[in-house]
Design a protein around this motif. Structure first.
Motif, mmCIF file in Angstrom:
data_model
loop_
_atom_site.group_PDB
_atom_site.id
_atom_site.type_symbol
_atom_site.label_atom_id
_atom_site.label_comp_id
_atom_site.label_asym_id
_atom_site.label_seq_id
_atom_site.Cartn_x
_atom_site.Cartn_y
_atom_site.Cartn_z
ATOM 1 N N UNK A 33 -28.393 -42.564 -71.274
ATOM 2 C CA UNK A 33 -28.153 -41.546 -72.287
ATOM 3 C C UNK A 33 -26.982 -40.636 -71.885
ATOM 4 N N UNK B 15 -25.860 -50.682 -73.413
ATOM 5 C CA UNK B 15 -26.495 -49.372 -73.624
ATOM 6 C C UNK B 15 -27.727 -49.446 -74.526
ATOM 7 N N UNK C 187 -24.445 -41.521 -69.964
ATOM 8 C CA UNK C 187 -23.211 -42.278 -70.124
ATOM 9 C C UNK C 187 -22.768 -42.229 -71.585
ATOM 10 N N UNK C 188 -23.725 -42.431 -72.481
ATOM 11 C CA UNK C 188 -23.364 -42.434 -73.894
ATOM 12 C C UNK C 188 -22.888 -41.050 -74.356
ATOM 13 N N UNK C 189 -23.578 -40.010 -73.934
ATOM 14 C CA UNK C 189 -23.189 -38.655 -74.310
ATOM 15 C C UNK C 189 -21.773 -38.330 -73.850
#
Lengths: 293, 305
Positions: free
Chosen positions: A120, A111, A122-124
């Motif tokens: 972004x 990431x 995916x991370x959120x």
């Protein structure tokens, strides 16, 4: 998180200082009281507790409550003490922590250094998954574990803890790797190093501190978990926290408070030891989970 | 930035290059798949169940908003919400007040700062079950604090909140504050250490008193720490389950029932899965309303980096 360590430049008078120190000591006693009282009373024979003062030191100190809590107290059907449940917790925590930390390191690496469109998002989504109330997944998880034949088993519990631990472990490694110079990774790529080579040779060697933070955080969380344990462990895979609760809440027979205290301390001991040995990293983990940079 | 930049001399290198291109996504995919199934898929499933007439087992007959109507008609749920309101507001308020005070005091060049900090923070390493066990007994009038005061000669001392329907909810606040106020202290202390001492010196030269120094300059600068503390404590309060089970079991009567205990008992012991699912959805909405704006703000901040 700030790295500056000097105290404030504000100056206080002598009376002010005395007041401040008094308040600080009062609160230190407030935080120490429950643990201290538990330790003192776990060393007393039962009559000394029910008929005496909880603040008094033991008249006839005994280790019997500890022995009973560990190996003979009645939890569930058999009088096995906490020993088998302690073992369950260890067998559950070690693989769950190892797997979720490894996945977190790889995810954080991808990431930050191998970004792709939508990284972004995916991370959120991962970040939000750290905070959901687990009540929202209890019913389907119980169904799925049943269908997979993992209900009431340690592998089932390990799966649950890995799945819901990935969010935090990814968060730690991602924020840590984000500060790592991307130029180094790019230079290695130009030299022909591949994805895993860069991870092994460049990223992992500098990951020590964050790995410790992540391992401690996951260890503490998974060891202390109650909800998943009580929902999915059944009788055979019961972890320490659930066993302790069963022991304390059992309504049959005399309430052996001294045994309860010894049991509570036994349940708290692993995380307390980690905190005493590596408190610095524990605090860093707490902060990284809240005030991320 | 991807491996595409690598020169592709031979077709083998080309294949390798393409593999390298997909490798990162491949490595990430198990985690993403797990998240999509176990978090978001499960959320969708629970939301779906909340619109069905599920009792002991999931069933798939659509009943619309019936479960939500029933839920909000139940006095047990209303009690749980009111209790959560009292518990969460006091828990947040008192933890923040104590945390801020301890942080400011510890910041005054206290000699034993490290040791005190460790003492304030250790409860955070304990399980709520351990905390509940300890406080359950301390608060028990027969053997705990009340009994001790009687033995020390203060005969009229009363502290039986844990047995009192009207007061039991406050015992939850005591135990929860004990557990997390040290953590709030650590957050504020980190904030204080980030403040530039030059600003404070300048204000002192201008003749500002300590009180106004903190009220006008320091505390306003701690806004991010206040926000983080609020978000963390609020979502912990909504999720509170273990502590209630260990300390009061939801009693006496229903005096300390919270949404988390309500959800569990309706779903798994009263066989009202549809209603239980609906209550879980409401809990998720509560947490999301606190967490989502926070995550959104944090991620936008991350853009600047």
């Amino acid at each position: 998180m700030s790295v500056a360590t000097q105290s404030t430049a504000v100056r206080t008078g002598r009376a002010g200082r005395a007041l401040i120190v008094t308040v600080l000591i009062f609160f230190a006693l407030f935080y120490l009281l429950p643990l201290g009282v538990m330790v003192i009373n776990s060393l007393k024979p039962l009559p000394e507790i029910t008929g005496g003062n909880m603040m008094a030191l033991p008249q006839e100190p005994t280790l019997e409550p500890w022995r009973s809590a560990w190996s003979t107290a009645q939890i569930g059907v058999q009088a096995t003490g906490l020993k088998p449940y302690f073992l369950n917790s260890i067998l559950m925590v070690v693989p769950a922590v190892a797997i979720s930390t490894m996945l977190g390191a790889l995810n954080g690496y991808v990431l930050t250094k191998w970004r792709f469109p939508g990284h972004r998002w995916v991370f959120g989504l991962l970040l939000f998954s750290c905070f959901i109330p687990f009540q929202i997944v209890l019913i389907p998880m119980a169904r799925l574990l049943g269908l997979m034949g993992l209900a009431g088993s340690l592998p089932g519990l390990i799966l649950v803890h890995v799945v819901y631990g990935i969010g935090f472990s990814t968060l730690y490694f991602r924020n840590y790797y984000a500060a790592f110079p991307t130029e180094l990774v790019r230079a290695a790529m130009i030299d022909g190093a591949g994805f895993f080579r860069i991870f092994w040779r460049i990223m992992l060697p500098v990951s020590g501190p964050i790995a410790v933070v992540c391992i401690i955080w996951q260890f503490t969380n998974i060891w202390n978990d109650f909800l998943f344990g009580v929902s999915f462990a059944g009788l055979d895979a019961m972890p320490m926290t659930v066993a302790l609760n069963n022991l304390v809440q059992s309504s049959t027979g005399v309430r052996e408070y001294n045994v309860h205290f010894a049991a509570a301390i036994l349940a708290a001991l692993p995380t307390l030891i980690v905190y005493i040995v590596a408190g610095r990293y524990f605090v860093r983990g707490l902060m990284a989970g809240s005030v991320k940079g | 930035m991807s491996a595409e930049a690598m020169p592709a001399a031979t077709s083998r290198a080309d294949l390798r290059g393409r593999l390298q291109d997909w490798l990162p996504r491949l490595v990430l995919s198990p985690s993403v798949a797990a998240m999509l199934v176990f978090v978001y898929g499960f959320i969708a499933y629970t939301i779906y169940l909340s619109f069905t007439g599920s009792k002991m087992l999931p069933s798939y007959d659509w009943v619309g908003f019936d479960n939500y109507r029933r839920l909000f008609g139940l006095s047990a749920w209303t009690t749980a919400l009111v209790n959560l309101g009292i518990f969460a507001s006091l828990y947040i308020l008192i933890s923040v007040a104590i945390g801020l005070m301890l942080a400011i005091f510890l910041d005054q060049k206290i000699r034993a700062e490290g040791g005190l900090r460790a003492i304030y923070l250790y409860p955070m390493a304990l399980s709520f079950i351990v905390t509940g066990t300890a406080w359950k007994w301390l608060l028990d009038p027969g053997i705990g604090i009340e009994n001790t005061m009687h033995l020390w000669g203060w005969e009229s001392f009363r502290f039986d909140w844990i047995k009192d329907r009207d007061m039991a909810i406050y015992t939850l606040v005591i135990a929860a504050v004990w557990q997390s106020s040290g953590f709030v202290m650590a957050m504020f202390l980190a904030g204080l250490r980030g403040i530039d001492n030059e600003i404070l010196k300048a204000a002192q030269i201008d003749g500002a008193s300590n009180l106004s120094l903190y009220r006008r300059i320091v505390i306003p600068m701690l806004r991010p720490a206040f926000l983080s503390a609020f978000v963390i404590l609020a979502h912990l309060a909504i999720k509170s389950y273990d502590l209630v089970i260990a300390l009061t079991g939801g009693g006496p009567g229903r005096a300390t029932e919270l949404p988390a205990t309500f959800m569990y008992s309706y779903t798994f012991t009263r066989n009202q899965m549809g209603v239980g699912a609906a209550s879980a959805v409401i809990m998720l909405m509560g947490v999301a309303s606190v967490i989502v704006p926070y995550i959104y703000a944090e991620m936008r901040q991350g853009d600047d980096r």
